[in-house]
Motif scaffolding. Structure first.
Motif, mmCIF file in Angstrom:
data_model
loop_
_atom_site.group_PDB
_atom_site.id
_atom_site.type_symbol
_atom_site.label_atom_id
_atom_site.label_comp_id
_atom_site.label_asym_id
_atom_site.label_seq_id
_atom_site.Cartn_x
_atom_site.Cartn_y
_atom_site.Cartn_z
ATOM 1 N N PHE A 1 -25.218 27.512 -31.036
ATOM 2 C CA PHE A 1 -25.276 28.879 -31.547
ATOM 3 C C PHE A 1 -24.374 29.037 -32.764
ATOM 4 N N PHE A 2 -24.975 29.502 -33.855
ATOM 5 C CA PHE A 2 -24.249 29.913 -35.059
ATOM 6 C C PHE A 2 -24.699 31.334 -35.394
ATOM 7 N N ALA A 3 -23.757 32.253 -35.634
ATOM 8 C CA ALA A 3 -24.093 33.633 -35.984
ATOM 9 C C ALA A 3 -24.497 33.756 -37.455
ATOM 10 N N SER A 4 -24.004 32.856 -38.305
ATOM 11 C CA SER A 4 -24.308 32.856 -39.737
ATOM 12 C C SER A 4 -23.811 31.532 -40.307
ATOM 13 N N PRO A 5 -24.142 31.188 -41.543
ATOM 14 C CA PRO A 5 -25.132 31.763 -42.450
ATOM 15 C C PRO A 5 -26.553 31.434 -41.979
ATOM 16 N N PRO A 6 -27.580 31.962 -42.666
ATOM 17 C CA PRO A 6 -28.971 31.800 -42.221
ATOM 18 C C PRO A 6 -29.408 30.368 -41.930
ATOM 19 N N ASP A 7 -29.027 29.400 -42.775
ATOM 20 C CA ASP A 7 -29.416 28.009 -42.521
ATOM 21 C C ASP A 7 -28.900 27.532 -41.162
ATOM 22 N N PHE A 8 -27.677 27.928 -40.837
ATOM 23 C CA PHE A 8 -27.082 27.493 -39.576
ATOM 24 C C PHE A 8 -27.638 28.286 -38.391
ATOM 25 N N GLU A 9 -28.020 29.540 -38.629
ATOM 26 C CA GLU A 9 -28.665 30.329 -37.582
ATOM 27 C C GLU A 9 -29.929 29.624 -37.094
ATOM 28 N N GLU A 10 -30.606 28.913 -38.003
ATOM 29 C CA GLU A 10 -31.828 28.178 -37.649
ATOM 30 C C GLU A 10 -31.561 27.105 -36.592
ATOM 31 N N LEU A 11 -30.324 26.609 -36.521
ATOM 32 C CA LEU A 11 -29.972 25.588 -35.534
ATOM 33 C C LEU A 11 -29.729 26.186 -34.153
ATOM 34 N N SER A 12 -29.554 27.503 -34.075
ATOM 35 C CA SER A 12 -29.252 28.169 -32.813
ATOM 36 C C SER A 12 -30.466 28.130 -31.892
ATOM 37 N N ASP A 13 -30.320 27.399 -30.799
ATOM 38 C CA ASP A 13 -31.428 27.269 -29.859
ATOM 39 C C ASP A 13 -30.951 26.547 -28.614
ATOM 40 N N ASP A 14 -31.779 26.570 -27.586
ATOM 41 C CA ASP A 14 -31.536 25.756 -26.401
ATOM 42 C C ASP A 14 -32.457 24.542 -26.513
ATOM 43 N N TRP A 15 -31.938 23.518 -27.183
ATOM 44 C CA TRP A 15 -32.697 22.320 -27.519
ATOM 45 C C TRP A 15 -32.928 21.450 -26.287
#
Length: 137
Positions: free
Chosen positions: A93-107
């Protein structure tokens, strides 16, 4: 008698979770592959070093830029298998910036070795498949 995919898993889930946590915490990592719904976006993370800390914090550093998020490894214990090889989730989980928000997931975990962590996720919205690979530096 029904056949369930979990019947083939003779290894205790806690061992897998603990081993994955230990591996992630064992050094610094870089993203060597990130495919977001058929778009290769690996270059968004070039130069970043990722550290998975024991306290659950995830730190990405590139020069003077530091981005902080969280991470965990959990037993998803659900039937929503997205094609991963286990019911263990690698949560980012990343709250920001947008590129890092894309990594937020339960992989879902594809594989974990001492030098590589390969993850996948099937997007709920458009059904695209995402892939994320960390390699130890």
């Amino acid at each position: 008698m029904s056949c369930d995919k979990d019947d083939d898993n003779n290894e205790p889930q806690n061992t897998t979770i603990q081993q994955t946590q230990n591996t992630a915490q064992s050094g610094s990592w870089k993203i060597t592959y990130y495919l977001d719904s058929d778009q290769n976006e690996t270059n968004h993370f070039t130069g970043y070093t990722f550290t998975f800390n024991e306290n659950g914090s995830l730190v990405a550093i590139n020069g003077s830029t530091t981005i902080t998020g969280t991470w965990s490894v959990t037993d998803s214990n659900s039937n929503d298998d997205d094609g991963g090889s286990s019911d263990t989730d690698f949560n980012i989980f990343f709250a920001s910036p947008p590129d890092f928000e894309e990594l937020s997931d339960d992989w879902d975990i594809i594989s974990v070795t001492n030098s590589k962590i390969q993850l996948t996720d099937v997007s709920g919205g458009n059904g695209g498949t995402d892939f994320l690979t960390f390699e130890k530096i």
